[in-house]
Write an enzyme that holds these catalytic residues in place. Structure first.
Site, PDB file in Angstrom:
ATOM      1  N   CYS A  54      42.784  54.253  48.072  1.00  0.00           N
ATOM      2  CA  CYS A  54      42.392  52.918  48.522  1.00  0.00           C
ATOM      3  C   CYS A  54      42.255  52.977  50.043  1.00  0.00           C
ATOM      4  O   CYS A  54      43.216  53.242  50.756  1.00  0.00           O
ATOM      5  CB  CYS A  54      43.454  51.919  48.072  1.00  0.00           C
ATOM      6  N   SER A  98      35.755  39.968  44.903  1.00  0.00           N
ATOM      7  CA  SER A  98      36.997  39.185  44.871  1.00  0.00           C
ATOM      8  C   SER A  98      36.630  37.726  44.707  1.00  0.00           C
ATOM      9  O   SER A  98      36.284  37.051  45.672  1.00  0.00           O
ATOM     10  CB  SER A  98      37.773  39.400  46.172  1.00  0.00           C
ATOM     11  N   ASN A 113      50.565  39.328  44.794  1.00  0.00           N
ATOM     12  CA  ASN A 113      51.642  39.979  45.524  1.00  0.00           C
ATOM     13  C   ASN A 113      52.031  39.070  46.669  1.00  0.00           C
ATOM     14  O   ASN A 113      51.209  38.767  47.533  1.00  0.00           O
ATOM     15  CB  ASN A 113      51.167  41.336  46.043  1.00  0.00           C
ATOM     16  N   GLY A 171      40.204  45.153  55.556  1.00  0.00           N
ATOM     17  CA  GLY A 171      38.848  44.925  56.046  1.00  0.00           C
ATOM     18  C   GLY A 171      37.852  44.569  54.971  1.00  0.00           C
ATOM     19  O   GLY A 171      38.124  44.685  53.770  1.00  0.00           O
ATOM     20  N   GLU A 172      36.703  44.116  55.414  1.00  0.00           N
ATOM     21  CA  GLU A 172      35.616  43.755  54.507  1.00  0.00           C
ATOM     22  C   GLU A 172      34.521  44.816  54.669  1.00  0.00           C
ATOM     23  O   GLU A 172      33.825  44.838  55.690  1.00  0.00           O
ATOM     24  CB  GLU A 172      35.114  42.343  54.876  1.00  0.00           C
ATOM     25  N   GLU A 182      46.052  51.014  57.279  1.00  0.00           N
ATOM     26  CA  GLU A 182      46.828  51.594  56.185  1.00  0.00           C
ATOM     27  C   GLU A 182      45.893  52.055  55.077  1.00  0.00           C
ATOM     28  O   GLU A 182      44.827  51.478  54.866  1.00  0.00           O
ATOM     29  CB  GLU A 182      47.823  50.554  55.653  1.00  0.00           C
ATOM     30  N   CYS A 212      47.723  45.177  46.563  1.00  0.00           N
ATOM     31  CA  CYS A 212      46.578  44.384  47.007  1.00  0.00           C
ATOM     32  C   CYS A 212      47.038  43.223  47.876  1.00  0.00           C
ATOM     33  O   CYS A 212      47.923  42.454  47.491  1.00  0.00           O
ATOM     34  CB  CYS A 212      45.860  43.746  45.829  1.00  0.00           C
ATOM     35  N   SER A 266      34.616  46.992  47.267  1.00  0.00           N
ATOM     36  CA  SER A 266      35.075  45.653  46.922  1.00  0.00           C
ATOM     37  C   SER A 266      34.717  44.713  48.056  1.00  0.00           C
ATOM     38  O   SER A 266      34.941  45.012  49.221  1.00  0.00           O
ATOM     39  CB  SER A 266      36.588  45.670  46.704  1.00  0.00           C
ATOM     40  N   HIS A 270      38.310  34.987  42.560  1.00  0.00           N
ATOM     41  CA  HIS A 270      39.496  34.102  42.598  1.00  0.00           C
ATOM     42  C   HIS A 270      39.247  32.648  42.206  1.00  0.00           C
ATOM     43  O   HIS A 270      40.196  31.955  41.824  1.00  0.00           O
ATOM     44  CB  HIS A 270      40.193  34.156  43.965  1.00  0.00           C
ATOM     45  N   CYS A 321      45.910  36.516  51.845  1.00  0.00           N
ATOM     46  CA  CYS A 321      45.907  37.959  52.108  1.00  0.00           C
ATOM     47  C   CYS A 321      46.582  38.269  53.447  1.00  0.00           C
ATOM     48  O   CYS A 321      46.249  37.673  54.477  1.00  0.00           O
ATOM     49  CB  CYS A 321      44.475  38.484  52.113  1.00  0.00           C
ATOM     50  N   CYS A 358      40.638  42.227  59.646  1.00  0.00           N
ATOM     51  CA  CYS A 358      39.540  41.856  58.748  1.00  0.00           C
ATOM     52  C   CYS A 358      38.694  40.777  59.398  1.00  0.00           C
ATOM     53  O   CYS A 358      39.194  39.948  60.150  1.00  0.00           O
ATOM     54  CB  CYS A 358      40.096  41.345  57.418  1.00  0.00           C
ATOM     55  N   CYS A 372      40.733  35.086  54.171  1.00  0.00           N
ATOM     56  CA  CYS A 372      41.353  34.676  52.910  1.00  0.00           C
ATOM     57  C   CYS A 372      42.814  34.285  53.169  1.00  0.00           C
ATOM     58  O   CYS A 372      43.580  35.072  53.725  1.00  0.00           O
ATOM     59  CB  CYS A 372      41.299  35.814  51.890  1.00  0.00           C
TER      60      CYS A 372
HETATM   61  N1  SAH Z   1      37.651  42.489  51.721  1.00  0.00           N
HETATM   62  C1  SAH Z   1      37.429  43.158  50.465  1.00  0.00           C
HETATM   63  C2  SAH Z   1      38.285  44.384  50.298  1.00  0.00           C
HETATM   64  C3  SAH Z   1      39.766  44.098  50.150  1.00  0.00           C
HETATM   65  S1  SAH Z   1      40.212  44.393  48.513  1.00  0.00           S
HETATM   66  C4  SAH Z   1      37.620  42.179  49.335  1.00  0.00           C
HETATM   67  O1  SAH Z   1      38.088  41.091  49.578  1.00  0.00           O
HETATM   68  O2  SAH Z   1      37.242  42.493  48.217  1.00  0.00           O
HETATM   69  C5  SAH Z   1      41.753  43.652  48.371  1.00  0.00           C
HETATM   70  C6  SAH Z   1      41.866  42.846  47.095  1.00  0.00           C
HETATM   71  O3  SAH Z   1      43.165  42.256  47.016  1.00  0.00           O
HETATM   72  C7  SAH Z   1      40.880  41.716  47.057  1.00  0.00           C
HETATM   73  O4  SAH Z   1      40.435  41.519  45.753  1.00  0.00           O
HETATM   74  C8  SAH Z   1      41.731  40.544  47.498  1.00  0.00           C
HETATM   75  O5  SAH Z   1      41.201  39.306  47.118  1.00  0.00           O
HETATM   76  C9  SAH Z   1      43.034  40.860  46.824  1.00  0.00           C
HETATM   77  N2  SAH Z   1      44.188  40.226  47.431  1.00  0.00           N
HETATM   78  C10 SAH Z   1      44.320  39.764  48.688  1.00  0.00           C
HETATM   79  N3  SAH Z   1      45.541  39.259  48.880  1.00  0.00           N
HETATM   80  C11 SAH Z   1      46.196  39.417  47.714  1.00  0.00           C
HETATM   81  C12 SAH Z   1      47.524  39.119  47.299  1.00  0.00           C
HETATM   82  N4  SAH Z   1      48.392  38.581  48.125  1.00  0.00           N
HETATM   83  N5  SAH Z   1      47.861  39.441  46.027  1.00  0.00           N
HETATM   84  C13 SAH Z   1      46.987  40.021  45.194  1.00  0.00           C
HETATM   85  N6  SAH Z   1      45.739  40.333  45.534  1.00  0.00           N
HETATM   86  C14 SAH Z   1      45.337  40.033  46.784  1.00  0.00           C
END
Ligand code: SAH
Length: 345
Positions: free
Chosen positions: A104, A217, A293, A162-163, A91, A336, A194, A219, A118, A111, A115
């Protein structure tokens, strides 16, 4: 199987035509159709003779992406389900604001990380996207941006599925084309990678591509908490991450953006806030406090507004820029962490 023509460099395309007794500049013409005009059908390369088009047809395929479905959010965000040549789906999301349109982009099917908050990490099948599959997403969203918002794309963020740093070679190969004058000519400053934090690759990126923007990311700035919600962090501890981020800053002179969600009962205490302040003070950085989210996990609940505001207040009192970000596209699962190919299920 025919060879994917877009795996060829400009030089290789020129050499192909010379080998066929034609002229090298024919390679430039084809390259332009493929990369500047985004054409995915030899028939439409109208400045080539029928014979040349047939020659290409006989030797090559164009493994272009197809946009399967498009969903529009009430806030204008557009989510695309992108079908790849082997029928897998990723997507990508186009996010308009009054001043910009941001694409985006996904870098992997599924991935390689895990996490727990996610939705993408729940997908089973995984492969890296090729450079052209990444490029195509950007090209398709540039066209959508012009069509729906009357302006070209202004920014590109690798924040889809993905990463990106686990698919480093293909991601940077795609960005080379996105930034090249012979491709889309987008400025590197408008591109953000990211990452969940892969220290070795952050250093490599700093050395090789210092012009991109870097987002991490985070957190949590407490190892035991972070490791609990991002299990791979066991292998990439905060200390090593910090070391790579300091290297990033020394090499690029560009500060890092930390993405940070505040969850109830997970990272909502004074101690969590203080740990983040301490971490940010060790490397020039700013913090985006992003909204959680929901992906339907009881364990994760967005912390109350007051806690997020307290985070912002304490960070700012310590001289760290902190922004509270509202979510975009959540009504169509485009926000996200929500990308999970639901429309395909
Ligand atoms: N793998 C990379 C690229 C993905 S970016 C990374 O982790 O940075 C997607 C972003 O959304 C990341 O910052 C991730 O931590 C965040 N994310 C993942 N799940 C989420 C959720 N349920 N609500 C809000 N942000 C989330």
């Amino acid at each position: 199987m025919k060879q994917d023509i877009r795996a060829l460099s400009l030089e290789e395309l020129r050499a192909f035509f010379i080998a066929k007794g034609d002229q090298a500049f024919r390679g430039n013409q084809v390259y332009q159709w493929l990369w500047q005009k985004g054409i995915h059908d030899f028939e439409r390369m109208t400045n080539l003779s029928i014979d040349v088009r047939q020659l290409l047809e006989d030797n090559f395929s164009i493994n272009h992406i197809a946009i399967d479905t498009q969903q529009k959010s009430t806030d204008g965000t557009i989510k695309n389900a992108v079908r790849l040549h082997d029928e897998l789906v990723v997507e990508s999301v186009l996010i308009p604001t009054t001043t910009r349109t941001t694409a985006c982009v996904s870098s992997q099917v599924g991935c390689s990380l895990d996490c727990t908050f996610c939705a993408t990490s729940r997908l089973k099948r995984m492969r890296n996207l090729n450079p052209d599959e990444i490029y195509d997403q950007v090209m398709a969203m540039d066209q959508q941006s012009r069509l729906y918002f009357n302006k070209p794309l202004s920014n590109i963020v690798f924040m889809g599925m993905g990463e990106p740093l686990m698919n480093y070679n293909n991601v940077v190969a795609a960005i080379e084309k996105i930034t090249a004058p012979s491709g889309m000519g987008v400025s590197a400053k408008r591109i953000t990678l990211s990452t969940s934090g892969v220290p070795k690759m952050i250093k490599k990126l700093a050395e090789e591509y210092p012009k991109f923007k870097l987002a991490v990311s985070l957190h949590s700035a407490r190892q035991e908490v972070r490791q609990n919600i991002m299990p791979f962090a066991d292998k990439f501890p905060l200390e090593d991450l910090l070391d790579s981020l300091q290297f990033w800053y020394e090499t690029t002179n560009s500060r890092i953006t930390f993405e940070y969600v505040v969850w109830e009962g997970i990272n909502d205490t004074q101690e969590d806030i203080q740990a983040l302040v301490d971490y940010c003070q060790k490397v020039p950085s700013k913090v985006n406090l992003i909204q959680y989210n929901s992906i339907g996990e009881d364990r994760f609940q967005q912390a109350p507004k007051a806690v997020v505001e307290l985070y912002q207040k304490v960070l700012e009192a310590n001289g760290i820029v902190a922004t509270i970000r509202r979510s975009r596209g959540s009504d169509i699962d485009a926000a996200c962490g929500q990308l999970a190919n639901k429309s395909q299920a």
